[in-house]
Design a protein around this motif. Structure first.
Motif, PDB file in Angstrom:
ATOM      1  N   PHE A 241      39.546 -94.063 -43.516  1.00  0.00           N
ATOM      2  CA  PHE A 241      38.447 -94.245 -42.568  1.00  0.00           C
ATOM      3  C   PHE A 241      38.976 -94.725 -41.211  1.00  0.00           C
ATOM      4  CE2 PHE A 241      34.404 -94.884 -45.382  1.00  0.00           C
ATOM      5  CZ  PHE A 241      34.586 -93.609 -45.887  1.00  0.00           C
ATOM      6  N   ALA A 242      39.929 -95.649 -41.231  1.00  0.00           N
ATOM      7  CA  ALA A 242      40.492 -96.144 -39.975  1.00  0.00           C
ATOM      8  C   ALA A 242      41.163 -95.008 -39.207  1.00  0.00           C
ATOM      9  CB  ALA A 242      41.489 -97.263 -40.258  1.00  0.00           C
ATOM     10  N   GLU A 243      41.895 -94.153 -39.914  1.00  0.00           N
ATOM     11  CA  GLU A 243      42.552 -93.012 -39.271  1.00  0.00           C
ATOM     12  C   GLU A 243      41.525 -91.995 -38.783  1.00  0.00           C
ATOM     13  OE1 GLU A 243      46.615 -93.091 -42.015  1.00  0.00           O
ATOM     14  OE2 GLU A 243      44.815 -92.057 -42.706  1.00  0.00           O
ATOM     15  N   ALA A 244      40.454 -91.809 -39.561  1.00  0.00           N
ATOM     16  CA  ALA A 244      39.438 -90.811 -39.210  1.00  0.00           C
ATOM     17  C   ALA A 244      38.606 -91.228 -38.007  1.00  0.00           C
ATOM     18  CB  ALA A 244      38.522 -90.566 -40.406  1.00  0.00           C
ATOM     19  N   SER A 245      38.554 -92.521 -37.712  1.00  0.00           N
ATOM     20  CA  SER A 245      37.712 -92.994 -36.606  1.00  0.00           C
ATOM     21  C   SER A 245      38.170 -92.447 -35.261  1.00  0.00           C
ATOM     22  CB  SER A 245      37.696 -94.523 -36.580  1.00  0.00           C
ATOM     23  OG  SER A 245      38.992 -95.037 -36.317  1.00  0.00           O
ATOM     24  N   GLU A 246      39.368 -91.885 -35.204  1.00  0.00           N
ATOM     25  CA  GLU A 246      39.846 -91.244 -33.976  1.00  0.00           C
ATOM     26  C   GLU A 246      39.083 -89.959 -33.687  1.00  0.00           C
ATOM     27  OE1 GLU A 246      44.025 -89.236 -32.313  1.00  0.00           O
ATOM     28  OE2 GLU A 246      44.014 -90.431 -34.160  1.00  0.00           O
ATOM     29  N   PHE A 247      38.495 -89.355 -34.731  1.00  0.00           N
ATOM     30  CA  PHE A 247      37.890 -88.037 -34.583  1.00  0.00           C
ATOM     31  C   PHE A 247      36.391 -88.000 -34.876  1.00  0.00           C
ATOM     32  CE2 PHE A 247      42.310 -87.592 -36.022  1.00  0.00           C
ATOM     33  CZ  PHE A 247      42.848 -86.956 -34.910  1.00  0.00           C
TER      34      PHE A 247
END
Length: 726
Positions: A241-247
């Motif tokens: 989720f933390a990584e996905a928050s960029e997109f």
């Protein structure tokens, strides 16, 4: 207008019903001439040309029985025309896929070919079909791409054949898309269409995953159906989720609550213990004590470290930072000497990556991170220039990359590495990239490429996610020049095909069909790196691998019209295959022209061992929490006829461990060739699920009308024969 109803597919030699319906929206009666046009691979019983009279404002149907003689995708065209005086006409075309019988086998080999000017690269792979290969089922391809992520990027939605119906498995719809977007953004290859598709996948995966969230912010495999949240799954979700928050939008409150839950579980010495169910048991190192807990601490530490980049400022973020620093202090106390092949190697690799991330953010010292990475480097195994990290102590050394396969299809020609060996190598690659050691990272990346399937996936959900992250971050870091390579493919039939990889095609997966027997030779000249992926598919009457799970399965018609059948599917661990499994998947095949009875399938969930049931593409997937050695799980369910099918062929059923899919068993399911009464169906029991000792006598295990005792499936056949004799 006219409509043609067909089954989604059929098996060769079956006879299937094609229902042609004429709709008349005129007030008066019309007479319509129907003509069905068929390809050579199909035949029809009776006339292809028929006349149908349809009353006003109604519909009339006629059924064509089709014989399926040849494997392939066959077009059928139905035309309807009234008398010239009326002047109405319509036509429709449908496709019918005829599949070969048996169980499909898919074998693949992938190689990263490094081509330099004046030094061409070559690859030679013999293809050999088993003697019992089902006729017309073999199919082989060679795919070429200059993109390290070419195969997975070409089909993000289909990376795994496995289902994704629980909390961890749902992440497969999200995580690979994140790494794909990171990779395409870094390499400048992102297109508007691809970005939109990947972002849509992220959003849908995020929404689906929230179903498995607990009130305390944690996550578990089946959400509130589980007793508590899982620290492992919560860390996994937090990281992605933390990584996905960029997109895409990820609610900061969800991230904060998950991080808070994890921080609450930390011990005073900095370790993160196992809390709740750990789906991915292998990460615990296969051993109790510090080794498994250190792997868990590294995994949770990675998630919290990445979450710090996106958590909103405040007391909770400060608390998480302190927790990561404490975890780093615990991790640096890990092993400093040589490691033997086995679980400790996995722990060392994930620990090294965690400390590299922490050091980059000032939460560990560079010297501490470097020392942990030195331990990993010393544990590397070299297989023909391919670096990998072996977690299988029983292997006694290398994880056996497929550097020089004997052949595809001859069986037993390479020892596939454990899923955790792939995952450990991926973590080592990530640590090496973070440290800037691109030479050893390249060697490890080549090994990872050699382990990919034809879809770009690896062996399970978790190693696929970590493996793709490693390849994506390595590929983005090197930002290699676009290759200019000419590839020549020659198959066993002597056919030569060419593929050009250059600035305009380097990130395209170019596939060529080749003969499925003989030697495939691939040669490449020019400059740059290309991946050559060879795939061989074929069907066999039965699974040639020794079964990990025993299966017995069969169905019985309940009535003379064959409109309904009752089925029973039993499975157990084969002797010597352990005392306890992880999550088990049961895949129920479906006969042509039939559908699963929803009520009977739903009744299976009354047994708490069964966690979830999904239906997709002609299969029902049953999630079983676990299976113990010495016990048997049996399920009984009904199927309902939707279209008439003659000469029904057996369909494959499969059981496997989700996190170790090579631990499996397969069997062909049959329908008993009798339908004299409901007594047979009653003998199978009522719909539901039952767990008991193997051979414990649940259901049909005794004799029938004086017949000799036989197992339940054999007994079913015995009883069928007796009824026919009457």
């Amino acid at each position: 207008f006219v409509r043609l109803a067909l089954p989604a597919s059929a098996l060769r030699t079956e006879g299937v019903a094609a229902v042609a319906t004429v709709y008349n929206y005129e007030p008066g009666e019309v007479t319509v001439r129907l003509e069905l046009t068929l390809p050579a691979g199909l035949n029809v019983t009776g006339d292809r040309v028929r006349t149908v009279t349809v009353p006003g404002n109604s519909a009339q149907s006629t059924t064509y029985m089709l014989g399926c003689n040849a494997v392939g995708l066959h077009p059928l065209r139905l035309t309807g025309q009234t008398l010239a005086s009326v002047g109405l006409a319509d036509a429709v075309q449908r496709m019918l896929r005829v599949r070969p019988e048996g169980i499909e086998r898919v074998l693949s080999y992938s190689k990263l070919m490094d081509v330099t000017a004046g030094a061409p690269a070559s690859l030679s792979i013999p293809l050999q079909l088993p003697k019992d290969t089902v006729a017309d089922s073999a199919h082989a391809t060679v795919s070429i791409t200059g993109d390290l992520m070419g195969a997975p990027l070409s089909g993000l939605e289909g990376l795994l054949r496995q289902p994704f119906g629980c909390g961890e498995q749902t992440m497969i719809t999200l995580a690979p898309n994140v790494y794909a977007l990171r990779y395409t953004s870094a390499t400048g290859t992102a297109t508007a269409e691809f970005t939109e598709r990947a972002t849509r996948n992220i959003r849908s995966g995020y929404v689906r995953e929230l179903r498995y969230r607990h009130g305390d912010g944690s996550f578990s495999a089946f959400g509130e159906r589980d007793d508590s949240g899982s620290s492992w799954l919560t860390a996994f979700v937090l990281k992605v989720f933390a990584e996905a928050s960029e997109f895409a939008f990820i609610d900061p409150a969800v991230l904060t609550a998950a991080a808070g839950f994890l921080a609450d579980t930390q011990k005073s010495g900095g370790a993160f213990p196992k809390v709740g169910t750990v789906c991915h048991d292998e990460m615990m190192g296969g051993a109790a004590g510090a080794d498994g807990e250190r792997a868990m601490t590294a995994f949770v530490g990675i998630a919290l470290t990445e979450a710090l980049d996106v958590l909103p400022a405040g007391a909770q973020k400060d608390r998480v930072r302190t927790a990561v620093q404490s975890a780093a202090s615990y991790l640096v106390k890990g092993p400093t000497g040589p490691l033997q092949a086995g679980p400790a190697v996995y722990t060392a690799c994930v620990r090294a990556y965690a400390l590299q991330l922490m050091a980059k953010r000032g939460l560990a010292t560079p010297a501490e991170a470097a020392a942990a990475l030195d331990v990993v480097k010393a544990a590397a195994t070299d297989d023909g220039g391919l670096a990998n990290w072996n977690t299988d102590a029983a292997a006694g050394g290398s994880a056996k990359a497929r550097a020089t396969p004997e052949c595809l299809g001859c069986g037993g020609h390479w020892r596939r590495p454990m899923s955790t060996s792939i995952e450990a190598t991926a973590y080592a690659t990530l640590a090496l990239v973070q440290a800037g050691d691109m030479g050893l990272a390249y060697s490890a990346a080549k090994w990872l490429v050699s382990q990919q399937s034809e879809t770009g996936a690896f062996r399970s959900t978790q190693d696929t996610i970590v493996g793709l992250q490693a390849l994506a971050e390595y590929g983005a870091a090197i930002a290699a020049a676009k290759p200019t390579v000419a590839v020549v493919i020659e198959d066993g039939a002597g056919t030569t095909q060419q593929v050009q990889v250059d600035a305009g095609t380097w990130n395209v997966l170019q596939t060529r069909e080749v003969a499925p027997t003989g030697t495939v030779a691939v040669s490449a000249t020019g400059t740059g790196k290309v991946i050559a992926l060879t795939t061989l598919k074929y069907n066999v009457p039965r699974d040639p691998e020794p079964p990990i799970f025993n299966l017995t399965t069969g169905c019985v018609f309940e009535g003379a019209d064959r409109s309904r059948a009752r089925c029973r599917f039993c499975t157990s661990l084969a002797p010597g295959q352990g005392s306890l499994t992880g999550q088990v998947m049961m895949e129920l095949g479906l006969f042509t022209g039939y559908a699963f009875d929803t009520a009977s399938i739903s009744s299976l969930l009354a047994n708490t061992r069964l966690k979830r049931i999904d239906q997709d593409q002609g299969k029902t997937q049953v999630y079983v929490d676990y299976l113990k050695g010495g016990e048997e799980l049996c399920i009984v369910y009904d199927i309902i006829q939707q279209l008439v099918t003659q000469n029904l062929q057996p369909v494959p059923h499969l059981v496997y461990e989700y996190y170790s899919p090579d631990r499996k068993g397969a069997a062909m399911g049959h329908v008993a060739d009798t339908y004299e009464g409901a007594g047979l169906a009653k003998a199978l029991g009522e719909p539901g699920a039952h767990v008991g000792p193997v051979g414990g006598g649940w259901g049909l295990t005794g004799s029938a009308s004086g017949a000799a005792p036989c197992g339940w499936l054999l007994g079913l056949v015995c009883m069928a024969c007796l009824l026919q004799l009457r």
